[in-house]
Design an enzyme around this catalytic site. Structure first.
Site, PDB file in Angstrom:
ATOM      1  N   ARG A 109      -3.053 -13.110  12.776  1.00 22.40           N
ATOM      2  CA  ARG A 109      -2.563 -11.695  12.591  1.00 22.40           C
ATOM      3  C   ARG A 109      -1.158 -11.643  13.189  1.00 22.40           C
ATOM      4  NH1 ARG A 109      -3.530  -8.825  17.153  1.00 22.40           N
ATOM      5  NH2 ARG A 109      -5.544  -9.110  17.253  1.00 22.40           N
ATOM      6  N   TYR A 124       5.312   9.119  -4.319  1.00 23.51           N
ATOM      7  CA  TYR A 124       4.080   8.544  -4.809  1.00 23.51           C
ATOM      8  C   TYR A 124       2.844   9.393  -3.972  1.00 23.51           C
ATOM      9  CZ  TYR A 124       0.143   5.229  -4.922  1.00 23.51           C
ATOM     10  OH  TYR A 124      -1.262   4.594  -4.896  1.00 23.51           O
ATOM     11  N   ASP A 127      11.893   3.356  -0.483  1.00 25.18           N
ATOM     12  CA  ASP A 127      10.676   2.914  -1.157  1.00 25.18           C
ATOM     13  C   ASP A 127      11.217   2.294  -2.711  1.00 25.18           C
ATOM     14  OD1 ASP A 127       8.440   2.244  -2.635  1.00 25.18           O
ATOM     15  OD2 ASP A 127       7.241   3.684  -1.975  1.00 25.18           O
ATOM     16  N   LYS A 180       3.043  -3.941  -7.306  1.00 22.99           N
ATOM     17  CA  LYS A 180       3.539  -3.686  -8.729  1.00 22.99           C
ATOM     18  C   LYS A 180       4.307  -4.834  -9.022  1.00 22.99           C
ATOM     19  CE  LYS A 180       1.318   0.072  -7.482  1.00 22.99           C
ATOM     20  NZ  LYS A 180       2.090   1.385  -6.450  1.00 22.99           N
TER      21      LYS A 180
HETATM   22  C1  LIG Z   1       1.424   2.015  -5.392  1.00 18.69           C
HETATM   23  C2  LIG Z   1       2.758   2.692  -4.767  1.00 18.69           C
HETATM   24  C3  LIG Z   1       2.537   2.637  -3.347  1.00 18.69           C
HETATM   25  C4  LIG Z   1       1.415   2.514  -2.432  1.00 18.69           C
HETATM   26  O1  LIG Z   1       1.171   1.122  -2.594  1.00 18.69           O
HETATM   27  P1  LIG Z   1      -0.217   0.429  -2.648  1.00 18.69           P
HETATM   28  O2  LIG Z   1      -0.030  -1.297  -2.613  1.00 18.69           O
HETATM   29  O3  LIG Z   1      -1.224   0.718  -3.762  1.00 18.69           O
HETATM   30  O4  LIG Z   1      -0.842   0.581  -1.142  1.00 18.69           O
HETATM   31  C5  LIG Z   1       3.541   3.154  -2.716  1.00 18.69           C
HETATM   32  N1  LIG Z   1       4.969   3.667  -3.263  1.00 18.69           N
HETATM   33  C6  LIG Z   1       4.935   3.580  -4.801  1.00 18.69           C
HETATM   34  C7  LIG Z   1       6.051   3.849  -5.289  1.00 18.69           C
HETATM   35  C8  LIG Z   1       3.672   2.957  -5.467  1.00 18.69           C
HETATM   36  O5  LIG Z   1       4.109   3.005  -6.548  1.00 18.69           O
END
Ligand SMILES: *Cc1c(COP(=O)(O)O)cnc(C)c1O
Length: 385
Positions: free
Chosen positions: A49, A101, A173, A198
């Site tokens: 961890r 998001y 983000d 993604k």
């Molecule tokens: C999918 C997404 C998230 C969340 O991420 P996870 O891996 O699903 O927890 C946060 N911000 C954006 C822009 C996203 O597309």
């Protein structure tokens, strides 16, 4: 190692080989704990961890790609955001871009609110409006650019400058762009977060999150939170991400060229009422995006004219898969108001422009002719006569 360009860094960046054995890829250190040679005599690792060599290789790689001081890998994008937002205290407030998001909104609206950490939705695409939202309790701003699902562009440099004048922490983000297309730390951000699920992973086979910080001080605080809250990325998933990132450049080049063609196709289509894609010159965010990113990215959203039935449209697609998520090699389509953004209350959705007719496309790397043929056929079949 000497290199200048990000395409090389994607492959050789961070800790890219195994020093001890010469293995060309960093092995999956599938272990929870590490032998200590005596009391207080550790070989750099004690418990997975706190630190694991496979995860550490990934963390060094993303730090280098984003140009940050240190990187951190988490079990999901939301786990990364949870760790970063844990820098805030009771009574603090964070400004968030309108149409972030849905899960980010839910995290603040239904989890962090329990701890007395507040948020305000701010039109960060208008720096003057953003500045007016800064009250005494505001300690951070969380920007998405492009913001999902309307692909709204925020001038990261302008907002970061204003934010810093007021002593705020600037969090971006960067999921939709990745460091291959946009590097927020160079534009003034303090922290970058990613859903690596993604484009960084790129193959729709791993859920992961990353955070990169600009300073040593932030690195120490996030390392403490990461170890204390424990939402870390396992070694195997860290390996999958490193593997995915190696091809990020070639994948994104194809993704973007396909997306540019798809956006033009939709713009010229008589059945299409609106197209949101920052790579189109006609798009509101085009100029700002061009200044801060390599191109318009991959994500497109659009609306059909009123005489088209979107239920039929979704059911008529064959190649393009109806699914949450984005950023994989396969093309995906989703309906933000009932899927990715369903956790945002209807009145807020309406206010920020997420209509029930909005369709979001994540263009894959298939042959563009097949993608366009699938779109065209589904649009034709959905026309109400
Ligand atoms: C999918 C997404 C998230 C969340 O991420 P996870 O891996 O699903 O927890 C946060 N911000 C954006 C822009 C996203 O597309």
């Amino acid at each position: 190692m000497s290199y200048q360009k990000i395409d090389t860094a994607l492959i050789h960046g961070g800790i890219s080989t195994d020093e001890r054995t010469g293995a060309v890829n960093v092995p999956i250190y599938q272990t929870s704990t590490f032998k200590q040679d005596g009391l207080g005599k550790m070989r750099g690792y004690e418990y997975s961890r706190t630190g694991n060599p496979t995860r550490e290789a990934l963390e060094a790689l993303i730090a280098e790609l984003e140009g940050g001081y240190a990187g951190f890998a988490f079990a999901s994008g939301l786990a990364a955001e949870t760790a970063v937002l844990s820098l805030l205290k009771t009574g603090d407030r964070v400004l968030i871009s309108s149409n972030v998001y849905g899960g980010t909104f839910r995290l603040l609206n239904q989890v962090f609110d329990h701890f007395g950490i507040n948020y305000t939705i701010s039109e960060t695409d208008d720096p003057e409006a953003f500045e007016k939202d800064i009250t005494d309790d505001v300690k951070a701003v969380l920007i998405e650019s492009p913001a999902n699902p309307l692909m709204t562009i925020t001038d990261i440099r302008a907002v970061a400058e204003i934010a810093h004048r007021h002593g705020l922490l600037v969090i971006v983000d960067n999921t939709f762009m990745t460091p291959y297309l946009q590097r927020p730390l160079e534009l003034g951000a303090d922290i970058v977060v990613h859903s690596a699920t993604k484009y960084l992973g790129g193959h729709s086979d791993v859920v992961a999150g990353l955070a990169v910080v600009k300073t040593k001080e932030l690195a120490e605080r996030i390392a403490f939170i990461q170890n204390s809250t424990g939402g870390v990325l396992p070694p195997f998933d860290s390996f999958l991400l490193i593997r995915g990132i190696k091809t990020l450049g070639v994948r994104l080049d194809r993704h973007v060229s396909n997306a540019e063609k798809a956006a033009k196709f939709l713009l010229d289509h008589k059945a299409v009422k609106s197209v949101h894609y920052p790579g189109l010159e006609s798009d509101k965010g085009y100029e700002v995006n061009k200044r801060q990113a390599r191109n318009g990215g991959v994500m497109i959203s659009f609306e059909l004219e009123d005489n088209y039935d979107i239920k039929v449209f979704f059911e008529s697609l064959e190649l393009i898969t109806l699914a949450e998520s984005l950023g994989g090699v396969e093309s995906l389509v989703c309906h933000p108001s009932s899927m990715t953004h369903a956790s945002i209350p209807e009145e807020i959705r309406k206010k920020v422009g997420i209509t029930d007719g909005l369709i979001r496309l994540s263009i894959g790397i298939e042959d563009i002719d097949d993608i366009l043929a699938d779109l065209d056929k589904a649009i034709r079949l959905s026309e109400v006569r």
